[in-house]
Design a protein around this motif. Structure first.
Motif, PDB file in Angstrom:
ATOM      1  N   VAL A 105       0.868  -1.196   0.000  1.00  0.00           N
ATOM      2  CA  VAL A 105       0.000   0.000   0.000  1.00  0.00           C
ATOM      3  C   VAL A 105       0.896   1.234   0.000  1.00  0.00           C
ATOM      4  CG1 VAL A 105      -1.749   1.305   1.247  1.00  0.00           C
ATOM      5  CG2 VAL A 105      -1.789  -1.206   1.265  1.00  0.00           C
ATOM      6  N   SER A 106       0.778   2.004  -1.033  1.00  0.00           N
ATOM      7  CA  SER A 106       1.566   3.259  -1.064  1.00  0.00           C
ATOM      8  C   SER A 106       0.609   4.436  -0.862  1.00  0.00           C
ATOM      9  CB  SER A 106       2.308   3.390  -2.395  1.00  0.00           C
ATOM     10  OG  SER A 106       1.405   3.342  -3.456  1.00  0.00           O
ATOM     11  N   ILE A 107       0.854   5.167   0.214  1.00  0.00           N
ATOM     12  CA  ILE A 107      -0.011   6.314   0.553  1.00  0.00           C
ATOM     13  C   ILE A 107       0.723   7.588   0.145  1.00  0.00           C
ATOM     14  CG2 ILE A 107      -1.111   7.582   2.436  1.00  0.00           C
ATOM     15  CD1 ILE A 107      -1.291   4.886   3.929  1.00  0.00           C
ATOM     16  N   THR A 108       0.093   8.351  -0.752  1.00  0.00           N
ATOM     17  CA  THR A 108       0.704   9.613  -1.211  1.00  0.00           C
ATOM     18  C   THR A 108      -0.064  10.770  -0.604  1.00  0.00           C
ATOM     19  OG1 THR A 108       1.260   8.534  -3.283  1.00  0.00           O
ATOM     20  CG2 THR A 108       1.385  10.943  -3.226  1.00  0.00           C
ATOM     21  N   LEU A 109       0.624  11.532   0.198  1.00  0.00           N
ATOM     22  CA  LEU A 109      -0.009  12.646   0.919  1.00  0.00           C
ATOM     23  C   LEU A 109       0.394  13.964   0.270  1.00  0.00           C
ATOM     24  CD1 LEU A 109      -1.579  13.673   3.411  1.00  0.00           C
ATOM     25  CD2 LEU A 109       0.565  13.574   4.677  1.00  0.00           C
ATOM     26  N   ASP A 110      -0.613  14.688  -0.177  1.00  0.00           N
ATOM     27  CA  ASP A 110      -0.364  15.997  -0.800  1.00  0.00           C
ATOM     28  C   ASP A 110       0.169  16.949   0.263  1.00  0.00           C
ATOM     29  OD1 ASP A 110      -0.355  18.389  -2.091  1.00  0.00           O
ATOM     30  OD2 ASP A 110      -2.379  18.206  -2.938  1.00  0.00           O
ATOM     31  N   ALA A 111       1.370  17.412   0.086  1.00  0.00           N
ATOM     32  CA  ALA A 111       1.978  18.310   1.080  1.00  0.00           C
ATOM     33  C   ALA A 111       2.273  19.660   0.463  1.00  0.00           C
ATOM     34  CB  ALA A 111       3.254  17.685   1.639  1.00  0.00           C
ATOM     35  N   SER A 162       2.270  -4.263   3.454  1.00  0.00           N
ATOM     36  CA  SER A 162       3.391  -3.340   3.642  1.00  0.00           C
ATOM     37  C   SER A 162       2.953  -1.949   3.193  1.00  0.00           C
ATOM     38  CB  SER A 162       4.603  -3.811   2.843  1.00  0.00           C
ATOM     39  OG  SER A 162       4.286  -3.818   1.474  1.00  0.00           O
ATOM     40  N   VAL A 163       3.535  -0.961   3.854  1.00  0.00           N
ATOM     41  CA  VAL A 163       3.081   0.413   3.637  1.00  0.00           C
ATOM     42  C   VAL A 163       4.271   1.318   3.325  1.00  0.00           C
ATOM     43  CG1 VAL A 163       2.000   2.414   4.711  1.00  0.00           C
ATOM     44  CG2 VAL A 163       1.112   0.125   5.182  1.00  0.00           C
ATOM     45  N   SER A 164       4.115   2.108   2.251  1.00  0.00           N
ATOM     46  CA  SER A 164       5.081   3.184   1.981  1.00  0.00           C
ATOM     47  C   SER A 164       4.319   4.508   1.982  1.00  0.00           C
ATOM     48  CB  SER A 164       5.726   2.994   0.604  1.00  0.00           C
ATOM     49  OG  SER A 164       6.473   1.811   0.580  1.00  0.00           O
ATOM     50  N   VAL A 165       4.993   5.550   2.436  1.00  0.00           N
ATOM     51  CA  VAL A 165       4.350   6.874   2.473  1.00  0.00           C
ATOM     52  C   VAL A 165       5.191   7.837   1.660  1.00  0.00           C
ATOM     53  CG1 VAL A 165       3.644   8.802   3.932  1.00  0.00           C
ATOM     54  CG2 VAL A 165       3.313   6.448   4.718  1.00  0.00           C
ATOM     55  N   PHE A 166       4.501   8.597   0.793  1.00  0.00           N
ATOM     56  CA  PHE A 166       5.175   9.595  -0.033  1.00  0.00           C
ATOM     57  C   PHE A 166       4.540  10.950   0.212  1.00  0.00           C
ATOM     58  CE2 PHE A 166       5.158   5.532  -2.123  1.00  0.00           C
ATOM     59  CZ  PHE A 166       6.472   5.337  -2.480  1.00  0.00           C
ATOM     60  N   SER A 167       5.342  11.970   0.130  1.00  0.00           N
ATOM     61  CA  SER A 167       4.769  13.336   0.201  1.00  0.00           C
ATOM     62  C   SER A 167       4.826  13.937  -1.193  1.00  0.00           C
ATOM     63  CB  SER A 167       5.535  14.200   1.204  1.00  0.00           C
ATOM     64  OG  SER A 167       6.810  14.497   0.720  1.00  0.00           O
ATOM     65  N   LEU A 168       3.768  14.618  -1.530  1.00  0.00           N
ATOM     66  CA  LEU A 168       3.636  15.158  -2.885  1.00  0.00           C
ATOM     67  C   LEU A 168       3.577  16.678  -2.845  1.00  0.00           C
ATOM     68  CD1 LEU A 168       2.779  14.877  -5.945  1.00  0.00           C
ATOM     69  CD2 LEU A 168       0.443  14.909  -5.105  1.00  0.00           C
ATOM     70  N   SER A 226       5.131  -1.406  13.190  1.00  0.00           N
ATOM     71  CA  SER A 226       5.644  -0.295  12.372  1.00  0.00           C
ATOM     72  C   SER A 226       4.753   0.940  12.421  1.00  0.00           C
ATOM     73  CB  SER A 226       5.767  -0.750  10.908  1.00  0.00           C
ATOM     74  OG  SER A 226       6.574  -1.885  10.835  1.00  0.00           O
ATOM     75  N   VAL A 227       3.731   0.873  13.252  1.00  0.00           N
ATOM     76  CA  VAL A 227       2.825   2.028  13.326  1.00  0.00           C
ATOM     77  C   VAL A 227       3.567   3.289  13.756  1.00  0.00           C
ATOM     78  CG1 VAL A 227       0.937   3.013  14.666  1.00  0.00           C
ATOM     79  CG2 VAL A 227       0.693   0.764  13.669  1.00  0.00           C
ATOM     80  N   PHE A 228       4.454   3.122  14.714  1.00  0.00           N
ATOM     81  CA  PHE A 228       5.111   4.334  15.230  1.00  0.00           C
ATOM     82  C   PHE A 228       6.066   4.957  14.220  1.00  0.00           C
ATOM     83  CE2 PHE A 228       3.636   2.081  18.982  1.00  0.00           C
ATOM     84  CZ  PHE A 228       2.834   3.078  19.522  1.00  0.00           C
ATOM     85  N   PRO A 229       6.844   4.141  13.494  1.00  0.00           N
ATOM     86  CA  PRO A 229       7.615   4.755  12.397  1.00  0.00           C
ATOM     87  C   PRO A 229       6.710   5.429  11.362  1.00  0.00           C
ATOM     88  CG  PRO A 229       8.418   2.546  12.830  1.00  0.00           C
ATOM     89  CD  PRO A 229       7.232   2.731  13.700  1.00  0.00           C
ATOM     90  N   LEU A 230       5.550   4.818  11.146  1.00  0.00           N
ATOM     91  CA  LEU A 230       4.611   5.409  10.175  1.00  0.00           C
ATOM     92  C   LEU A 230       4.162   6.798  10.653  1.00  0.00           C
ATOM     93  CD1 LEU A 230       2.585   5.139   7.739  1.00  0.00           C
ATOM     94  CD2 LEU A 230       0.975   4.241   9.396  1.00  0.00           C
ATOM     95  N   LEU A 231       3.768   6.850  11.938  1.00  0.00           N
ATOM     96  CA  LEU A 231       3.285   8.135  12.466  1.00  0.00           C
ATOM     97  C   LEU A 231       4.410   9.165  12.481  1.00  0.00           C
ATOM     98  CD1 LEU A 231       1.021   6.963  15.424  1.00  0.00           C
ATOM     99  CD2 LEU A 231       0.363   7.564  13.104  1.00  0.00           C
ATOM    100  N   GLY A 232       5.605   8.682  12.810  1.00  0.00           N
ATOM    101  CA  GLY A 232       6.756   9.601  12.830  1.00  0.00           C
ATOM    102  C   GLY A 232       7.017  10.173  11.465  1.00  0.00           C
ATOM    103  N   ALA A 233       6.923   9.287  10.447  1.00  0.00           N
ATOM    104  CA  ALA A 233       7.160   9.763   9.084  1.00  0.00           C
ATOM    105  C   ALA A 233       6.106  10.796   8.677  1.00  0.00           C
ATOM    106  CB  ALA A 233       7.138   8.584   8.123  1.00  0.00           C
ATOM    107  N   LEU A 234       4.872  10.525   9.050  1.00  0.00           N
ATOM    108  CA  LEU A 234       3.805  11.476   8.690  1.00  0.00           C
ATOM    109  C   LEU A 234       3.998  12.807   9.406  1.00  0.00           C
ATOM    110  CD1 LEU A 234       0.690   9.109   8.717  1.00  0.00           C
ATOM    111  CD2 LEU A 234       1.673  10.269   6.732  1.00  0.00           C
ATOM    112  N   GLU A 235       4.414  12.732  10.684  1.00  0.00           N
ATOM    113  CA  GLU A 235       4.618  13.969  11.454  1.00  0.00           C
ATOM    114  C   GLU A 235       5.700  14.834  10.844  1.00  0.00           C
ATOM    115  OE1 GLU A 235       3.082  15.274  13.873  1.00  0.00           O
ATOM    116  OE2 GLU A 235       1.887  13.699  14.812  1.00  0.00           O
ATOM    117  N   SER A 236       6.630  14.180  10.201  1.00  0.00           N
ATOM    118  CA  SER A 236       7.771  14.945   9.680  1.00  0.00           C
ATOM    119  C   SER A 236       7.430  15.719   8.405  1.00  0.00           C
ATOM    120  CB  SER A 236       8.936  13.980   9.397  1.00  0.00           C
ATOM    121  OG  SER A 236       8.553  13.107   8.350  1.00  0.00           O
ATOM    122  N   ILE A 237       6.280  15.410   7.826  1.00  0.00           N
ATOM    123  CA  ILE A 237       5.940  16.083   6.556  1.00  0.00           C
ATOM    124  C   ILE A 237       5.357  17.453   6.859  1.00  0.00           C
ATOM    125  CG2 ILE A 237       4.539  15.969   4.457  1.00  0.00           C
ATOM    126  CD1 ILE A 237       4.554  12.905   4.810  1.00  0.00           C
TER     127      ILE A 237
END
Lengths: 292, 596
Positions: free
Chosen positions: A80-86, A118-124, A140-151
């Protein structure tokens, strides 16, 4: 960003829906086009030396006099690749669209991880950047949340440039979830078609702010584009506002029509609504989430 | 420009907050948007042109200020020379004299309504009739119409000149409009003739006199039309025909007629004579004249004294007795009741220093130097007469100047003669009863009234008044068209009045009320009128109304007020309100269309 226990229980009961058969890397519960060792029968093939004798179907042999072995479908996870518009426009609204999109991305990521995907997160923004890649398991939830917080939202939306290259060379095909306000009317069709051509199944989640639906009333204004800083003067009148609302609705309808035409799943959420409601709305709309 | 309510101009001060609100509302605010592309697609092209946008924004302010200006003017009610119409003022005189017959009065009222309908909302008009102002100057249409409607026939009878002066006083500077059927003095700007010429015969200048000891009626029969007229002239006495002559009157002929009454007509009792011209014209109100002639029989005067009457009083009465005007019957006080029962109420009683029996019943009483109906307050000495009621019929040709009354009682009541220390002679009356009371005697020991030449004159006046006029409640003569009112209280204030109109041998009886003892008897036709109130009966001779020579109908003069077009008569408040609504609608449309 923190989810309550009740909300987490709700998320645990959900699964991301992938209509296409997508191959993963690890064994899991999702059917794949590959043959494997699941309990689900897939097909017969002629016996060739070396095959496991226990897979020979003796009933078929008794009927035809030839040896056939049974093949079973493989069950794997998906990516699952989640692309977040940033982009800067996502910072718009009293309840910023970006905050809502980020929380929703976290919730969807959690659902994927809870289902062994499996999950990948991208910022757009002007380009596509990897925030985190191939996280697996609930841990891996906490690395996920950390990655999102950093965007941090900044810059201009440029779908064309961001999706010009294959989606970060992800191995195999993935379930691509795009959370955006789609403030690039000319760029997003090409980008999404490009994703589809790479075999990804694409879900679109359109995040809108309340202020976009109800602009301020009457008077002269200087409009400032959050992404480009461009300015335009306008006299707000009921007629202008009504025209704007109609245009905004038409734009949303165009996006939804595009999704239908390209077999995408589309959902629209409002940034001022609570996250659980947004998730419920997406679930009710169907196509993106399902109950396990 | 002048304003009816200039204080309303303070409303213009609201322009300041409007401008401030406009500036505040018109300030440019920054508004961040996620993207401009959607807005650019809905922006009117004009929004891109800054100057034009500012102008349109200013238009909104101008509309608001214009609305305020119009609103202010609506409240201030401006008068602009050459644009707004000055209110006009009129005084409408509707002649209601007896000459205005019911149909003429109705025609006059219709014409008056036509004229009033021509007036504008701000025009004012005062309404007058023959009796004066009915409605003061007003611009209220309903009040004016009601005033015209309630004008009665024959209300009052002011002379034309007096009526014009009253009209000018009621509405100074107003244009006078007179609606009448009779000629008016010069100076009436607008005269609207009422009525159409009709044949008319009348009895005019009827009068009665004594010639060679006999009553003679003189009158003129006139033909006021342009054709010959066959008529009869009748003389009646209380329904009994005395004479009837055929008359052929040439056009516009005036013929003098006279009639000598036989002595027996008035020998025993009064005569009620009627002279009537039977002309068959449509105006009967000027066809007759009525007279009441007292009986020629001497008046019985009962002189009551304790012993011997005053010699000067007796001498004065003797003098009148010799002329056969009165007949004196001296009696002592003890015999009064017997004499009264014999003579009845027709006699006049003089009580010389003797009090009459109480209470006084019907009749005429002169009480000299004794107690009577008026209360005696205190005794005075060396009294000198300083004043007397000069309008009283008792004082015709009577002068009390320098008269000494000597010892006298001050009396309480309507003063007839006043001394330097209060009234010393009073009088009173009601229907059927008249009395005069002197607080001093006529003896010459202390006073000198009996020695003055006025004394016998006063006695004659007093006896005549006590015998006739003093006992009447209604006047003895009237004119057709008048309303008779009682001058003296009625004997029975609660009695219903029975009114009989006598015309020749024909009678017409009706009843009238006298609420609070005040009777109002309308006299419509000439001839005789018999008014009965309880036991009291009074006759009234009614003269005809002034005849109208219809060939002398007033010529129309002046022009009627111009009618006002409806649009010029619209209240400015309404017009201004409509303008404000239109302006607000324009602003709303401009706003809705995004122009402002």
């Amino acid at each position: 960003m923190a989810f309550g226990p009740e909300f987490i229980r709700t998320l645990d009961a959900l699964n991301l829906l992938a209509r296409r058969l997508l191959a993963g890397e690890d064994r899991a519960d999702r059917p794949t086009p590959r043959r494997g060792a699941s309990l689900e029968f897939a097909d017969y093939r002629r016996y060739t030396p070396g095959d496991e004798i226990r897979y020979i179907d003796w009933n078929v042999y008794a009927r035809h006099g030839s040896l056939f072995v049974k093949e079973f479908a493989a069950e794997e996870n998906i990516h699952v690749s989640i692309t977040l518009d940033a982009s800067a426009s996502m910072a718009y609204g009293k309840a910023p669209k970006f905050e809502a999109a980020r929380e929703l991305a976290a919730a969807l990521g959690y659902i994927a991880l809870a289902n062994f995907d499996s999950v990948s997160v991208f910022s757009l923004a002007e380009s596509l950047r990897v925030a985190v890649r191939r996280l697996r398991g609930k841990r891996s939830v906490f690395p996920l949340l950390g990655a999102l917080e950093s965007i941090v939202p900044a810059g201009k939306t440029d779908f064309k440039a961001a999706f010009a290259a294959p989606l970060m060379r992800i191995k195999g095909r993935s379930l691509a979830i795009l959370l955006s306000d789609f403030c690039d009317p000319t760029g997003y069709p090409q980008a999404i078609r490009s994703l589809q051509s790479q075999g990804h199944q694409v879900h679109l989640i359109h995040v809108v702010a309340r202020e976009e639906l109800d602009p301020p009333d009457r008077g002269p204004y200087k409009l400032v584009d959050l992404e480009t800083g461009a300015r335009r003067s306008i006299s707000m009148s009921p007629a202008t506002i009504e025209r704007y609302r109609a245009r905004f609705r038409a734009y949303c309808d165009e996006l939804e029509r595009f999704s239908t035409e390209h077999e995408l799943y589309y959902a629209r959420v409002r940034s001022d609504e609570p996250l659980d409601r947004q998730v419920r709305d997406i679930l009710r709309r169907g196509g993106i989430l399902e109950r396990k | 420009v002048t304003f009816t309510h200039p204080q309303a101009l303070w409303l213009l001060a609201l322009a300041a907050p409007i401008v401030l609100a406009h500036l505040y509302r018109g300030r440019v605010r920054l508004l961040e948007v996620p993207a401009l592309f959607l807005w650019e697609q809905v922006m009117p092209a004009e929004d891109l042109r800054h100057g034009f946008r500012r102008l349109r924004h200013l238009a909104g302010l101008l509309v608001a200020l214009a609305a305020l200006a119009v609103l202010t003017s609506a409240v201030a009610d401006p008068t602009v020379k050459g644009i707004t119409r000055d209110p006009r003022r009129f005084a409408l005189v509707i002649d209601s004299s007896p000459e205005m017959t019911p149909d003429r009065l109705a025609e006059a009222k219709d014409r008056a309504r036509e004229i009033l309908a021509r007036l504008g909302r701000r025009d004012a008009a005062a309404i007058l009739d023959g009796g004066g102002v009915v409605e003061p100057s007003t611009s209220d249409r309903d009040r004016r119409d009601r005033a015209v409607k309630r004008i009665p026939r024959t209300r009052g009878a002011l002379a034309p000149q007096a009526l014009l002066e009253e009209a000018r006083a009621a509405a100074p500077g107003a244009e006078l409009i007179v609606l009448s059927c009779r000629p008016w003095p010069a100076g009436v700007p607008t005269l609207i003739p009422i009525g159409a010429p009709k044949a008319n015969g009348a009895v005019v200048d009827a009068r009665i006199g004594i010639e060679a000891g006999r009553h003679v009626i003189r009158a003129s029969a006139v033909n006021l039309s342009d054709a010959a007229m066959d008529a009869r002239l009748d003389v009646w006495n209380r329904g009994q025909s005395l004479r009837s002559d055929a008359l052929r009157l040439a056009p516009r002929e005036r013929r003098e007629v006279s009639y000598q009454l036989e002595p027996n007509v008035t020998n025993e009792r009064f005569a009620a004579l009627e002279v009537r011209l039977r002309a068959g014209d449509p105006r009967p109100e000027d066809d007759a004249a009525g007279f009441i002639i007292p009986s020629t029989k001497p008046i019985v005067v009962v002189l009551v004294a304790e012993k011997d009457p005053d010699q000067h009083l007796l001498a004065a009465l003797d003098l009148q007795e010799q002329t056969r005007v009165i007949k004196v019957e001296p009696v002592v006080a003890a015999q009064v009741e017997a004499v009264r029962s014999r003579l009845g109420k027709s006699a006049v009683y003089i009580f010389d220093r003797v009090a009459p029996p109480k209470p006084l019943s019907d009749g005429g009483y002169l009480i000299i130097g004794a107690d009577g109906p008026a209360a005696r307050t205190r005794a005075l000495d060396g009294v000198k007469i300083v004043d007397w009621d000069r309008d009283s019929p008792l004082h015709r040709y009577v002068d009390y100047a320098d008269v000494k009354a000597g010892r006298a009682w001050a009396l309480k009541g309507d003063a007839l003669v006043t001394s330097d220390r209060g009234p010393v002679a009073v009088w009173g009356r009601r229907q059927g009863l008249a009395w005069i009371q002197f607080g001093f005697s006529f003896g010459v020991e202390t006073g000198d009234f009996a020695l003055t030449p006025s004394f016998p004159v006063f006695l004659r006046n007093a006896i005549q008044w006590l015998a006739e006029e003093g006992r009447r409640a209604f006047p003895g003569s009237a004119r057709a068209g008048e309303t008779l009112a009682n001058a003296a209280p009625l004997a029975d204030p609660d009695a219903e009045l029975k009114v009989t109109e006598v015309q020749g041998s024909a009678t017409k009886t009706s009843s009238a009320l006298a609420p609070g003892g005040e009777a109002r008897v309308a006299v419509s036709q000439p001839g005789l009128l018999k008014i009965e109130a309880g036991t009291q009966v009074e006759w009234v001779g009614v003269a005809g109304a002034a005849p109208v020579d219809l060939s002398t109908l007033p010529k129309a003069a002046g022009t009627l007020p111009d009618p006002i077009p409806w649009w010029r008569d619209l209240p400015w408040v309404l017009v201004a309100g409509a303008i404000v609504i239109v302006l607000l609608a324009i602003e709303w449309i401009l706003y809705q269309r995004g122009w402002i």
